[in-house]
Scaffold this motif. Sequence first.
Motif, PDB file in Angstrom:
ATOM      1  N   PHE A 140       9.798  -4.014  -8.808  1.00 42.36           N
ATOM      2  CA  PHE A 140       8.892  -4.285  -7.686  1.00 42.36           C
ATOM      3  C   PHE A 140       7.660  -3.394  -7.750  1.00 42.36           C
ATOM      4  O   PHE A 140       7.763  -2.212  -8.043  1.00 42.36           O
ATOM      5  N   LEU A 146       8.770   2.207  -6.373  1.00 38.88           N
ATOM      6  CA  LEU A 146       9.881   1.475  -5.754  1.00 38.88           C
ATOM      7  C   LEU A 146      11.086   1.488  -6.693  1.00 38.88           C
ATOM      8  O   LEU A 146      10.960   1.170  -7.872  1.00 38.88           O
ATOM      9  N   MET A 192      11.571 -12.972   0.584  1.00 40.49           N
ATOM     10  CA  MET A 192      10.126 -12.828   0.803  1.00 40.49           C
ATOM     11  C   MET A 192       9.459 -14.181   0.930  1.00 40.49           C
ATOM     12  O   MET A 192       8.561 -14.393   1.743  1.00 40.49           O
ATOM     13  N   ILE A 217       4.428  -6.924  11.866  1.00 43.59           N
ATOM     14  CA  ILE A 217       5.491  -6.483  10.953  1.00 43.59           C
ATOM     15  C   ILE A 217       5.600  -4.961  10.928  1.00 43.59           C
ATOM     16  O   ILE A 217       6.675  -4.392  11.079  1.00 43.59           O
ATOM     17  N   GLY A 222       9.407  -4.138  10.363  1.00 41.77           N
ATOM     18  CA  GLY A 222       9.169  -3.497   9.065  1.00 41.77           C
ATOM     19  C   GLY A 222       9.718  -2.078   9.031  1.00 41.77           C
ATOM     20  O   GLY A 222      10.309  -1.643   8.033  1.00 41.77           O
ATOM     21  N   TRP A 225      13.562  -2.454   8.737  1.00 43.21           N
ATOM     22  CA  TRP A 225      14.050  -2.947   7.446  1.00 43.21           C
ATOM     23  C   TRP A 225      13.861  -1.918   6.332  1.00 43.21           C
ATOM     24  O   TRP A 225      14.626  -1.905   5.365  1.00 43.21           O
ATOM     25  N   ALA A 226      12.830  -1.102   6.437  1.00 36.73           N
ATOM     26  CA  ALA A 226      12.571  -0.109   5.390  1.00 36.73           C
ATOM     27  C   ALA A 226      13.749   0.842   5.213  1.00 36.73           C
ATOM     28  O   ALA A 226      13.930   1.422   4.153  1.00 36.73           O
ATOM     29  N   LEU A 299       4.189   5.312   0.674  1.00 38.59           N
ATOM     30  CA  LEU A 299       5.517   5.144   0.080  1.00 38.59           C
ATOM     31  C   LEU A 299       6.146   6.502  -0.207  1.00 38.59           C
ATOM     32  O   LEU A 299       7.333   6.724   0.048  1.00 38.59           O
ATOM     33  N   ILE A 302       7.227   7.971   3.153  1.00 33.84           N
ATOM     34  CA  ILE A 302       8.415   7.302   3.703  1.00 33.84           C
ATOM     35  C   ILE A 302       9.665   7.718   2.925  1.00 33.84           C
ATOM     36  O   ILE A 302      10.696   8.048   3.509  1.00 33.84           O
TER      37      ILE A 302
ATOM     38  N   PHE B 221      10.781  -4.386  -0.864  1.00 31.38           N
ATOM     39  CA  PHE B 221       9.667  -4.825  -0.013  1.00 31.38           C
ATOM     40  C   PHE B 221       9.709  -4.244   1.399  1.00 31.38           C
ATOM     41  O   PHE B 221       8.671  -4.173   2.049  1.00 31.38           O
ATOM     42  N   GLY B 222      10.887  -3.822   1.860  1.00 31.01           N
ATOM     43  CA  GLY B 222      10.954  -3.186   3.175  1.00 31.01           C
ATOM     44  C   GLY B 222      10.044  -1.967   3.258  1.00 31.01           C
ATOM     45  O   GLY B 222       9.372  -1.730   4.260  1.00 31.01           O
ATOM     46  N   LEU B 223      10.014  -1.201   2.166  1.00 30.29           N
ATOM     47  CA  LEU B 223       9.162   0.004   2.122  1.00 30.29           C
ATOM     48  C   LEU B 223       7.683  -0.369   2.132  1.00 30.29           C
ATOM     49  O   LEU B 223       6.844   0.380   2.632  1.00 30.29           O
ATOM     50  N   ARG B 224       7.363  -1.539   1.569  1.00 28.11           N
ATOM     51  CA  ARG B 224       5.962  -1.996   1.582  1.00 28.11           C
ATOM     52  C   ARG B 224       5.584  -2.521   2.955  1.00 28.11           C
ATOM     53  O   ARG B 224       4.523  -2.205   3.490  1.00 28.11           O
ATOM     54  N   TRP B 225       6.454  -3.343   3.530  1.00 30.16           N
ATOM     55  CA  TRP B 225       6.120  -3.985   4.807  1.00 30.16           C
ATOM     56  C   TRP B 225       6.016  -2.976   5.950  1.00 30.16           C
ATOM     57  O   TRP B 225       5.278  -3.192   6.911  1.00 30.16           O
TER      58      TRP B 225
END
Lengths: 498, 498
Positions: A140, A146, A192, A217, A222, A225-226, A299, A302, B221-225
Motif C-alpha cells: 500500500f 504502511l 475501498m 471521514i 477514519g 478504523w485507523a 502517518l 499516528i 488505508f485506515g491510516l490514510r483515511w
Amino acid sequence: MSQIAKAASIGGGVIGGGWVARFLLAGIDVNVYDPHPQAQRLISEVIANAEYAYTMLTSAPLPKRGVLTFCTSLEEAVQDVDWIQESVPERLDLKRSVLAQIDVAADPKALVGSSTSGLMATDLQKDMKRPERMFVAHPFNPVYLLPLVELVGGKQTARAALEDAKARLVTIGMTGLIISKEIDAFVADRLMEALWREALWLIKDDICDTETLDNVIRYSFGLRWAQMGLFETYRVAGGEAGMRDYLSKYGPCLQWPWTKLTNVVDLDTDLVDKVASQSDAQSGQRGIRQLEKIRDQNLVGIMQALKVGDEGRGWGAGKLLADFEARLWRIASKTQMATGDQTLRLLDLKVPAAWIDYNGHMTEYRYTQCFADATEALFQQIGVDMNYVNGGHSYYTVESHIRLLAEAKLGDALYVKAQLLPSDGKTIHSFMSLYRTSDNTLLSTYESMMLHVSSKEKRAVPPLPEIIGKLKPLIEGHSALPVPDAAGRSVGMKPARA
Amino acid sequence: MSQIAKAASIGGGVIGGGWVARFLLAGIDVNVYDPHPQAQRLISEVIANAEYAYTMLTSAPLPKRGVLTFCTSLEEAVQDVDWIQESVPERLDLKRSVLAQIDVAADPKALVGSSTSGLMATDLQKDMKRPERMFVAHPFNPVYLLPLVELVGGKQTARAALEDAKARLVTIGMTGLIISKEIDAFVADRLMEALWREALWLIKDDICDTETLDNVIRYSFGLRWAQMGLFETYRVAGGEAGMRDYLSKYGPCLQWPWTKLTNVVDLDTDLVDKVASQSDAQSGQRGIRQLEKIRDQNLVGIMQALKVGDEGRGWGAGKLLADFEARLWRIASKTQMATGDQTLRLLDLKVPAAWIDYNGHMTEYRYTQCFADATEALFQQIGVDMNYVNGGHSYYTVESHIRLLAEAKLGDALYVKAQLLPSDGKTIHSFMSLYRTSDNTLLSTYESMMLHVSSKEKRAVPPLPEIIGKLKPLIEGHSALPVPDAAGRSVGMKPARA
C-alpha cells in the motif's frame, strides 16, 4: 531464521520504488530493472522520501543501507536474488509475460511476488514453470511507511511459499496477511472500492462536495478504523450486550433504503470534471510533494502514537512498529557493541514534524527525549532490555541538567555522544552531547544521574552481574577521558557556549 | 459570539451521555431526561470516561464544569435551555412524537437537534409547529472525543438554524459539517454502510476472518483515511499528473468484476453466528470497558499526533483540536489572570497512555513536557502568544535542571506550581514544581533560565512593554517568597527528597 538475502524489483515506479526503499533500509541489496528512461531519477526520489520518513518513524538502529544496482535487463536483475517483486503496470497480459520471463531467468527457489492490486495469482502464474513460488504480495502506498502486504496464492501456489513470504516480510518491517481464498481485488481493494463507489454517487448527486466528504471521514470513522478496523469498532459500540446483539439490532439497516445505491456509478466526463474541480478547490493550494510530505509526517505521528497504545505495549500498526524496533535492537546489540575506549555514539535520528514548536524549532522537551532515547540505546547495549525490566530490575533517572545551546529544525539529522563518568554501576552518572550531523554543531548537553532499583522491593539494589559485566568496561574505558567542563554546573552559572 | 447558554439532552444512553459530557466539559449546564431506570448510572459512567479521556486530550484550561440536572419529565428538562438534543432510540414514530413534545414545551427560539444516524429531518419535523429550528445533528461514538457532527436540514428547516448550530458547536469542541442535500443516512453512514456490506460478504464467503479484515484496514488505508479522507488520498496517489489523470486511469476499475457484489447480503442466523464467533476469537480476551479505554487512548494519541501535523499548524482532526485549544486559552487568559501575590498554578492534566514507559511510569521527558506546557501557560498569561511570536519575538529556554522525585502513573491528575525568581524580564528565571493532585505529592522540580530574543535579529532583546507590564508584577509579587532550597543545585549534589 527466514531472511531476504538479496532482492530484485522489476518496475521502479511509486510502488516498485517503495519496495526498493523497504529492502535497502532493512540492509538488503537490491537489483532494479525498469526500462523507463526516467527510472533512476524517479526511484531516487522515492528512496529519498522513504529515508526521510523512515528515520523520523524510528530511532532504532537501522542496519547499514543495502546497495542499489540498476540493471539493463530483467535477466540480469533476477540473478542471485531470493525475492523478486514484480511491480509493472496493471495489465494481465503484461504482468503474465514479465512473470514468465522472471520464472525462466531466476533461481528456481527464489520467491516471486506480484504487487498487483486486483489480478488473481491463478491467472498471473499460468505461463510459469515453477508457479508454486509465485503469489500476490500487494502493498500500500506509501510502501515505505504502511506495513500491510496482502499475500494471496493462486491455484498452483504452495502454502509453504506464502508462509515463507510472511516470515521474511517481518524482517523488512512489513506484515503479510495471508488471504484464505483467492478473489479479484482481495480484501483491501474490495472494501475501498465499495466506499469509493458510494462516494462517487454522493458527489454526483450533489449531496456534498469532495472536501466535506473527506472531512466527514477524517473527523469521524477514519479515526476509529485507523486503530481498530471495522468489526472491533462495532464490537465496542455494541457494548456489554455483545456482538450478536449488535448485529441483530443494526443488521436490519442493511435492508433499509440507505443501500439503494448499489448499482455502479458511470464515471463519465461530467463526473470526472466535477470530482477534479472540487478536488482542486479542496487541495489545489498545496502541491503534490507538499501533500506527500504532510501525509508521511501524519502517518509517522499516528504510528508513533499507536506504538505507545495499550499502555505501552503497542496497538495495531504501532504494535507492528514496536515489534520491528525490538527486532532491530536485538540485531544491533549483537553487532554494534561499543569498544569502550571512546565516547559512545548512541543515536541517529531525524527531527520529525511532531517535534517542532511554533518557533519552527525542535521543542525543548524533545531535546530531553533525544537524551532519553540515547539512554535507552545505552541500556540495550548493556543488556537492560524488556526481559530485564520484566524480571523486576531497572534504572531510574533521579535528576538531570540540560543546556540548550543551538536550534534544531525539521528534518535535521542528529546524533548523541555519551560519556560515562566514574560510578559503581549501581548509579550511572552520564554526560551526553547532542550534535547536528551535517556540521557537527553541538546543540545540547545533558548530565544525568540514574539509580538501579528493584521494582519489587522498591529500593536501590546493585545490578545483576551480567549487566555489571558489560557496564564496567565502558565506565573504565571512559575513565581516561577528561571530565567535560559543563559537568557539575547549575542553572544560571555563566553560560559556556560549547 | 454564538454560544450555548444551557442545554437539554433527551435520552441518556451512550450517545445522549456523550453529548452531556461535551456540554458539561465546555462549562455548560445540562438538563437530562431519560425514563430508563438506570439512566443516572449509565450517564455517570459515560461522563467519567469522557472526563478521563478529555483531560488526556488537552491540557488547555477547561472552564468550570457545568451543572448536571436529572429531570423527571421532558417538559421540565427543556425549560430555559437554548439547545435541545434528542437522542432516543432509532424509530421514526418515537422520535417524531418526542420532537413534537419538545417543540411544544421549549422556548420557541431554542435549537432542536436530533442524533439520528439515518432518518430524515423532513420526516422527523412533520408534527412540529416550529420545524424551522429543527435539524439532524448526527454525532459519532465516542461523542466526547470524535469532533464531527453532520448537520442536515429538512424541507422546513431554516438555513439560519443550521448556520447557528454550526457556530455554536465550535464552542464545545465539535465541528458541524452542513450536508447540502438531504438523503437517508447522510454521508458518513452511507459510506460506512457500503464498506460494511462488502465486509459482510467477505466474511460470509470465507475470503478472510474478521480479525484479518480489521488488520487489513488498520495496517493500510485506515491510516490514510484518518488524516486525509478519500479524495485527497487519491489525489496524492495520482501524483503530479493530477486528479483528472488518476480518475481516467482508475475509473475503469469500477466496471471490473471487483464490484460484482453490489447486492445486499442477507444477515441471517448463520452469518450472525459466524461474525459473532470470529469477533469473540479476535477480541474476546479483552472486555468491552478495556477495549473502550484502549480506543479512547488511541484516539487521544492520534488526535495529538495530528495536532502537530503540517509543521505545527495542525491537520485534520488535530487542526480542530488546536483551534479549540486556542479558543480555550483566549477565554482563560481573560478570566484567570493570576494575582501575582503567590505562586502560580499553571497546569492541570491527566497522564495519558502515550506518556507511560515500560516500567509503567511517566517517561522522564514527559516531566519536562509538563514544565514546558506550564511555561507555555505562563506565556499565555503574560501575552506571549502566537501573535507575539509571529511578530518576531519569543522566549527561548537556555538551560534547565530537573529533579525526578516520585513516579506518576497512567491517569494520575497532576498540576504545576511556578515561582518566578528575581530577574529583569529579558531573562526569566523560574522554579516550578510538579504535584500529584490527589495527595499533593511533589513529583519533580524544574529550574530554568529563558532568554527573550528577536527572531529577526537573532539576538537577545528586551520584551515589548505590554509583556513587561504583565510580567513585572508577577516577578515582584514573588520576590517576597523564599528561594526554594533546590534552586541553584547541580546534578549529583546530595539529593533532597522534597
